[in-house]
Design a protein around this motif. Structure first.
Motif, PDB file in Angstrom:
ATOM      1  N   UNK A 136      16.163   4.878   9.366  1.00 28.36           N
ATOM      2  CA  UNK A 136      15.414   4.080   8.389  1.00 28.36           C
ATOM      3  C   UNK A 136      14.243   3.315   9.012  1.00 28.36           C
ATOM      4  N   UNK A 137      14.373   2.896  10.246  1.00 28.22           N
ATOM      5  CA  UNK A 137      13.282   2.192  10.928  1.00 28.22           C
ATOM      6  C   UNK A 137      12.113   3.142  11.157  1.00 28.22           C
ATOM      7  N   UNK A 138      12.411   4.376  11.538  1.00 29.38           N
ATOM      8  CA  UNK A 138      11.360   5.370  11.746  1.00 29.38           C
ATOM      9  C   UNK A 138      10.663   5.666  10.413  1.00 29.38           C
ATOM     10  N   UNK A 139      11.437   5.770   9.344  1.00 29.75           N
ATOM     11  CA  UNK A 139      10.843   6.035   8.024  1.00 29.75           C
ATOM     12  C   UNK A 139       9.917   4.892   7.602  1.00 29.75           C
ATOM     13  N   UNK A 140      10.335   3.642   7.858  1.00 32.75           N
ATOM     14  CA  UNK A 140       9.477   2.495   7.523  1.00 32.75           C
ATOM     15  C   UNK A 140       8.191   2.512   8.342  1.00 32.75           C
ATOM     16  N   UNK A 141       8.302   2.855   9.616  1.00 37.97           N
ATOM     17  CA  UNK A 141       7.105   2.921  10.469  1.00 37.97           C
ATOM     18  C   UNK A 141       6.153   3.996   9.954  1.00 37.97           C
ATOM     19  N   UNK A 142       6.689   5.158   9.616  1.00 38.49           N
ATOM     20  CA  UNK A 142       5.849   6.228   9.070  1.00 38.49           C
ATOM     21  C   UNK A 142       5.170   5.783   7.780  1.00 38.49           C
ATOM     22  N   UNK A 143       5.907   5.107   6.909  1.00 44.08           N
ATOM     23  CA  UNK A 143       5.333   4.624   5.644  1.00 44.08           C
ATOM     24  C   UNK A 143       4.220   3.615   5.897  1.00 44.08           C
ATOM     25  N   UNK A 144       4.438   2.707   6.835  1.00 47.25           N
ATOM     26  CA  UNK A 144       3.409   1.714   7.159  1.00 47.25           C
ATOM     27  C   UNK A 144       2.133   2.380   7.645  1.00 47.25           C
ATOM     28  N   UNK A 145       2.288   3.364   8.522  1.00 46.74           N
ATOM     29  CA  UNK A 145       1.120   4.049   9.067  1.00 46.74           C
ATOM     30  C   UNK A 145       0.361   4.802   7.982  1.00 46.74           C
ATOM     31  N   UNK A 146       1.069   5.531   7.169  1.00 47.74           N
ATOM     32  CA  UNK A 146       0.402   6.309   6.125  1.00 47.74           C
ATOM     33  C   UNK A 146      -0.215   5.416   5.057  1.00 47.74           C
ATOM     34  N   UNK A 147       0.393   4.266   4.809  1.00 48.18           N
ATOM     35  CA  UNK A 147      -0.152   3.335   3.818  1.00 48.18           C
ATOM     36  C   UNK A 147      -1.520   2.805   4.257  1.00 48.18           C
ATOM     37  N   UNK A 148      -1.762   2.759   5.566  1.00 44.38           N
ATOM     38  CA  UNK A 148      -3.048   2.280   6.076  1.00 44.38           C
ATOM     39  C   UNK A 148      -4.205   3.158   5.613  1.00 44.38           C
ATOM     40  N   UNK A 149      -3.916   4.397   5.248  1.00 44.71           N
ATOM     41  CA  UNK A 149      -4.963   5.321   4.805  1.00 44.71           C
ATOM     42  C   UNK A 149      -5.374   5.093   3.356  1.00 44.71           C
ATOM     43  N   UNK A 150      -4.582   4.331   2.629  1.00 40.01           N
ATOM     44  CA  UNK A 150      -4.939   4.056   1.239  1.00 40.01           C
ATOM     45  C   UNK A 150      -4.524   5.170   0.313  1.00 40.01           C
ATOM     46  N   UNK A 151      -5.492   5.931  -0.157  1.00 38.67           N
ATOM     47  CA  UNK A 151      -5.267   6.978  -1.162  1.00 38.67           C
ATOM     48  C   UNK A 151      -4.208   7.992  -0.737  1.00 38.67           C
ATOM     49  N   UNK A 152      -3.413   8.403  -1.710  1.00 37.03           N
ATOM     50  CA  UNK A 152      -2.376   9.408  -1.460  1.00 37.03           C
ATOM     51  C   UNK A 152      -2.983  10.718  -0.969  1.00 37.03           C
ATOM     52  N   UNK A 153      -4.153  11.077  -1.482  1.00 38.46           N
ATOM     53  CA  UNK A 153      -4.770  12.343  -1.069  1.00 38.46           C
ATOM     54  C   UNK A 153      -5.150  12.314   0.412  1.00 38.46           C
ATOM     55  N   UNK A 154      -5.568  11.156   0.908  1.00 43.18           N
ATOM     56  CA  UNK A 154      -5.879  11.036   2.338  1.00 43.18           C
ATOM     57  C   UNK A 154      -4.612  11.188   3.170  1.00 43.18           C
ATOM     58  N   UNK A 155      -3.522  10.566   2.722  1.00 48.28           N
ATOM     59  CA  UNK A 155      -2.249  10.677   3.444  1.00 48.28           C
ATOM     60  C   UNK A 155      -1.799  12.132   3.500  1.00 48.28           C
ATOM     61  N   UNK A 156      -1.873  12.815   2.352  1.00 48.73           N
ATOM     62  CA  UNK A 156      -1.459  14.218   2.295  1.00 48.73           C
ATOM     63  C   UNK A 156      -2.336  15.081   3.190  1.00 48.73           C
TER      64      UNK A 156
END
Length: 168
Positions: A97-117
């Motif tokens: 779960x800690x790794x999943x939270x870290x991944x979410x934090x990093x991807x959230x920095x990109x903003x738009x879902x399309x950028x993350x994808x």
């Protein structure tokens, strides 16, 4: 640029995991050992992307801590297979779960879902291209049920059937 992004990611992982916990690379090794039950260290080098000497040192330290165990490989008497211990399984399950939270934090920095994808897609392509020269071993079924957790790397391409059959 990739080096700076890696440093940012490692900082986020360290914040999520907290002091005294396992590192992102240790998580990657534990997850690979769980996914590739009985893999030898050469297999783990290909799966994790961690260089041979670093992985050997990490494995030795994790064996000393009781997180991993080493035994002779059934497929190759010259090689050592690595497996999770019950303590290693607990650490991995706690870290998921800690790794999943870290991944979410990093991807959230990109903003738009399309950028993350787009980023995730391009990273998968990069890893796939890098693994094309030497494919990773096929996952082996774990000896007991495991909880789902985020994967440190995308699923590797299957190995040729002849080598895979020799390992079973």
């Amino acid at each position: 640029m990739l080096h700076r992004a890696q440093q940012l990611a490692l900082d986020v992982y360290a914040q999520e995991f907290g002091p005294g916990s396992i590192t992102q690379r240790q998580f990657a090794l534990l997850a690979a050992v769980a996914d590739y039950e009985g893999a030898n260290q050469s297999d783990l080098v290909r799966v994790t992307g961690i260089d041979r000497s670093t992985l050997a040192d990490m494995a030795a330290r994790m064996i000393a801590r009781g997180l991993l165990a080493r035994e002779r490989s059934a497929a190759d008497a010259r090689a050592n297979a690595v497996r999770l211990t019950p303590a290693g399984r607990r650490v991995l399950d706690d870290a998921g779960p800690k790794m999943a939270r870290a991944d979410q934090r990093l991807l959230k920095m990109l903003g738009e879902a399309s950028k993350r994808q787009s980023l995730v897609s391009m990273l998968r392509e990069l890893v796939k291209a890098g693994e094309a020269a030497e494919p990773a071993p096929e996952p082996r079924p774990a000896s007991r049920a495991t909880k789902p957790r985020p994967k440190p790397v995308p699923k590797p391409a299957p190995k040729p059937a002849a080598r895979s059959a020799a390992r079973r």
